[in-house]
Scaffold this active site. Structure first.
Site, PDB file in Angstrom:
ATOM      1  CB  SER A 182      -1.064  -0.057   1.299  1.00 57.19           C
ATOM      2  OG  SER A 182      -1.217   1.138   1.827  1.00 57.19           O
TER       3      SER A 182
HETATM    4  N1  GSH Z   1      -6.107   8.418   2.493  1.00 55.44           N
HETATM    5  C1  GSH Z   1      -5.859   7.334   3.278  1.00 55.44           C
HETATM    6  C2  GSH Z   1      -6.082   6.054   2.572  1.00 55.44           C
HETATM    7  C3  GSH Z   1      -5.933   4.753   3.264  1.00 55.44           C
HETATM    8  C4  GSH Z   1      -6.588   3.583   2.319  1.00 55.44           C
HETATM    9  O1  GSH Z   1      -7.487   3.468   1.703  1.00 55.44           O
HETATM   10  N2  GSH Z   1      -5.835   2.389   2.668  1.00 55.44           N
HETATM   11  C5  GSH Z   1      -6.221   1.196   2.037  1.00 55.44           C
HETATM   12  C6  GSH Z   1      -4.996   0.601   1.380  1.00 55.44           C
HETATM   13  S1  GSH Z   1      -3.968   1.348   0.426  1.00 55.44           S
HETATM   14  C7  GSH Z   1      -6.978   0.557   3.043  1.00 55.44           C
HETATM   15  O2  GSH Z   1      -6.620   0.528   4.153  1.00 55.44           O
HETATM   16  N3  GSH Z   1      -8.225  -0.159   2.677  1.00 55.44           N
HETATM   17  C8  GSH Z   1      -9.052  -1.154   3.024  1.00 55.44           C
HETATM   18  C9  GSH Z   1     -10.273  -0.406   3.546  1.00 55.44           C
HETATM   19  O3  GSH Z   1     -10.727   0.717   3.127  1.00 55.44           O
HETATM   20  O4  GSH Z   1     -11.148  -1.307   4.172  1.00 55.44           O
HETATM   21  C10 GSH Z   1      -4.262   7.300   3.812  1.00 55.44           C
HETATM   22  O5  GSH Z   1      -3.569   7.894   3.033  1.00 55.44           O
HETATM   23  O6  GSH Z   1      -4.134   6.615   4.779  1.00 55.44           O
END
Ligand code: GSH
Length: 219
Positions: free
Chosen positions: A11
């Protein structure tokens, strides 16, 4: 006491936090979260972060998510007078502008163009491709006359943008049309502390994921 980091290496937002912690020499206690298995939706994780995203940190009972908020917190709390986030209002504003451009424009344009292709089998959308190219062109313009993203020293802006640009590069999208971006990318790869461990390893995982998911005709 080490700070707990909940993360997944592929990520890009998680790699921003790993890069910032490495630059500040802040120790993290890593906890892998398997997103594909839905571990972020488990009640214990939701108690830490109801938005169920990684990266999430817990510092002495204080839970925080959003990669750029975490980055600023780490410098504010552990950075002393680190040049990563300058205190002069104009210098800091320029770093903030680059950070907001990254999280609000460049990365979303990449995600909107690329993720439907690998996660939903969509074909490449010309308009979204154009938007991403325009984002890269903006970055190329911002870098004109600058060694790093927001001046002559490395800042949070570089550690954030390099996580995005390396992801774009790993997706097989050429940066060659943007010479300032290419020059800057090479510099940050060489000078960001512990770059390989903090970002390079996750990039390899991201590449493997892309290879696994991308329709064979696109490779
Ligand atoms: N804007 C957030 C984005 C975080 C994000 O969307 N992370 C994703 C992985 S890249 C995630 O955890 N997805 C799982 C979910 O939303 O359930 C940041 O910069 O921390």
């Amino acid at each position: 006491m080490a700070i707990d980091l909940y993360y997944t290496p592929g990520s890009a937002p998680c790699r921003v936090v790993l890069l910032v912690a490495a630059a500040l020499n802040v120790q993290l206690n890593p906890h892998l979260v398997n997103l594909r298995a839905g571990e972020q939706l488990q009640p214990d994780f939701l108690k830490l972060n109801p938005q169920h995203t990684v990266p999430t940190i817990v510092d002495d009972g204080f839970s925080l998510w959003e990669s750029r908020a975490i980055s600023r917190y780490l410098v504010n709390k552990y950075g002393g007078d680190s040049p990563l986030y300058p205190t002069d209002p104009k210098a800091r504003a320029l770093v903030d502008q680059r950070l907001d451009f990254d999280i609000g424009t460049l990365y979303p344009r990449f995600a909107q163009y690329f993720y439907p292709q690998i996660f939903a089998g969509a074909s490449a959308d010309k308009a979204l491709h154009g938007k991403l190219q325009q984002g890269l062109k903006f970055l190329n313009t911002f870098l004109e006359g600058y060694k790093y993203a927001a001046g002559n020293e490395m800042t949070l802006a570089d550690l954030s943008l390099v996580a995005t640009v390396s992801t774009i590069d790993a997706a097989g999208i050429s940066l060659q049309e943007y010479p300032n971006v290419v020059r800057w990318f090479e510099l940050v790869k060489k000078t960001a502390p512990n770059y390989e461990e903090a970002n390079g390893k996750g990039i390899q995982e991201f590449k493997a994921l892309v290879k696994n998911l991308m329709p064979k005709s696109e490779l």
